[in-house]
Design an enzyme around this catalytic site. Structure first.
Site, PDB file in Angstrom:
ATOM      1  N   LYS A  79      -0.882 -31.956 -27.953  1.00  0.00           N
ATOM      2  CA  LYS A  79      -0.470 -32.577 -29.217  1.00  0.00           C
ATOM      3  C   LYS A  79      -0.272 -34.075 -29.026  1.00  0.00           C
ATOM      4  CE  LYS A  79       1.748 -28.457 -30.950  1.00  0.00           C
ATOM      5  NZ  LYS A  79       2.943 -27.617 -30.885  1.00  0.00           N
ATOM      6  N   GLN A  94       8.999 -27.329 -30.651  1.00  0.00           N
ATOM      7  CA  GLN A  94       8.106 -26.289 -30.142  1.00  0.00           C
ATOM      8  C   GLN A  94       8.853 -24.958 -30.021  1.00  0.00           C
ATOM      9  OE1 GLN A  94       4.808 -26.692 -29.533  1.00  0.00           O
ATOM     10  NE2 GLN A  94       4.568 -24.585 -28.869  1.00  0.00           N
ATOM     11  N   ASP A 125       5.582 -28.839 -39.448  1.00  0.00           N
ATOM     12  CA  ASP A 125       5.255 -27.441 -39.166  1.00  0.00           C
ATOM     13  C   ASP A 125       5.305 -26.586 -40.438  1.00  0.00           C
ATOM     14  OD1 ASP A 125       4.479 -26.471 -36.668  1.00  0.00           O
ATOM     15  OD2 ASP A 125       6.483 -26.714 -35.820  1.00  0.00           O
TER      16      ASP A 125
END
Ligand code: GUN
Length: 300
Positions: free
Chosen positions: A53, A97, A120
């Site tokens: 990422k 995460q 997200d």
């Protein structure tokens, strides 16, 4: 094999290129989108995701902020970091995460993220906006799946879509996205009866159950579009003792003989997730500043 292979790797590369173009345009206005990624602990798979990422964020011209914290980090400390990132004007997107260590309440952390920076799409505000069809940031993997479906079938109205799996990360938002495209949507899961029969009705089949090659060729309607979200590591004795390989939730060879189009694993949905994360970061950066959001989803 009769199915067209949907090349997610190539689609994701094209999408990243269009995002980089839009980011270069924003630079002319003095804007540089920034993405903060938070990793708690040393899960090897998560470490790989996070470094990928960060690399792709920088490659598209955005600022990347990595926060790598020890597994012993307390929930209070993590919440404090999230609040600091919420307040930081150079941060447009925040990704924590998952999975988090067991002593941390992941839901509490996700709900602490400013919904405007929730790239997200996991905050209940964004999940609710998706459900009510009023915009907002959408989870990256289902968004990537929808872009791949539409790359082969631009008009989905009236089609039967079956989503296998009901997770908050993939299954539920996927069902909402397909519903918004006027599909007739069925969400199937581990307690569903007559699963093969239900799958055989699907013009669009999205498999996100995490069971290696569960979907067989005779579950597929001829000509269907099949999207395989599964990433399952299984033994591969043919390659030697102790070797493994990655397979999806769909038995690829069997399904490809029947389907009209299908995503491979690897190289299908996987590369789309990070590309959509960058897309969401670009969107968040523009919306937070009241700028128009550049259209990057489809090739012009
Ligand atoms: N872990 C596995 N997939 C994801 C994802 O899409 N977002 C986050 N934050 N964590 C994940």
């Amino acid at each position: 094999m009769s199915a067209a292979i949907i090349d997610g790797k190539a689609y994701a590369a094209g999408l990243r290129g269009r995002i980089a173009g839009a980011v270069a345009g924003l630079a002319g206005q003095g804007v540089r989108p920034g993405l903060a990624v938070v990793l708690v602990g040393e899960d090897p798979a998560s470490q790989i995701y996070v470094s990928n990422k960060a690399r792709q964020t920088v490659e598209t011209g955005m600022a990347s902020f990595e926060h790598i914290l020890p597994a012993s980090t307390s929930e209070i400390e993590l919440l404090r970091l999230v609040r600091r990132l919420n307040e930081d004007p150079s941060v447009d997107g925040i990704l924590v995460q998952l999975p988090l260590p067991k002593h941390i309440d992941a839901q509490r952390v996700l709900e602490a993220i400013d919904p405007a920076k929730d790239v997200d799409g996991f905050h209940p505000i964004n999940a609710g906006r998706l459900m009510t069809g009023v915009g907002g940031l959408v989870s990256c993997t289902p968004l990537g799946c929808l872009l791949l479906v539409r790359s082969v079938r631009p008009d989905l109205a009236g089609l039967n879509a079956v989503v296998l799996g009901r997770s908050n990360i993939v299954g539920k938002p996927m069902a909402q996205l397909l519903l918004a495209q006027s599909c007739t949507v069925t969400v199937a899961h581990s307690r569903t009866r007559d699963l093969p029969e239900i799958c055989r009705r699907a013009d669009i089949l999205v498999a996100a159950v995490g069971r290696p090659e569960m979907v067989r060729g005779d579950w597929i309607k001829p000509g269907a579009t099949v999207i395989d979200v599964g990433i399952n590591r299984v033994p591969n004795p043919a390659a030697g003792e102790g070797k493994t390989k990655v397979v999806g939730d769909v038995a690829f060879q069997e399904a490809a003989a029947v389907a009209g189009a299908i995503t491979p694993v690897p190289g299908g949905v996987g590369p789309m997730t990070i590309a959509c994360l960058l897309r969401n970061t670009l969107e968040a950066a523009c919306l937070r500043r009241g700028l128009p959001v550049p259209a990057v989803d489809a090739a012009a």
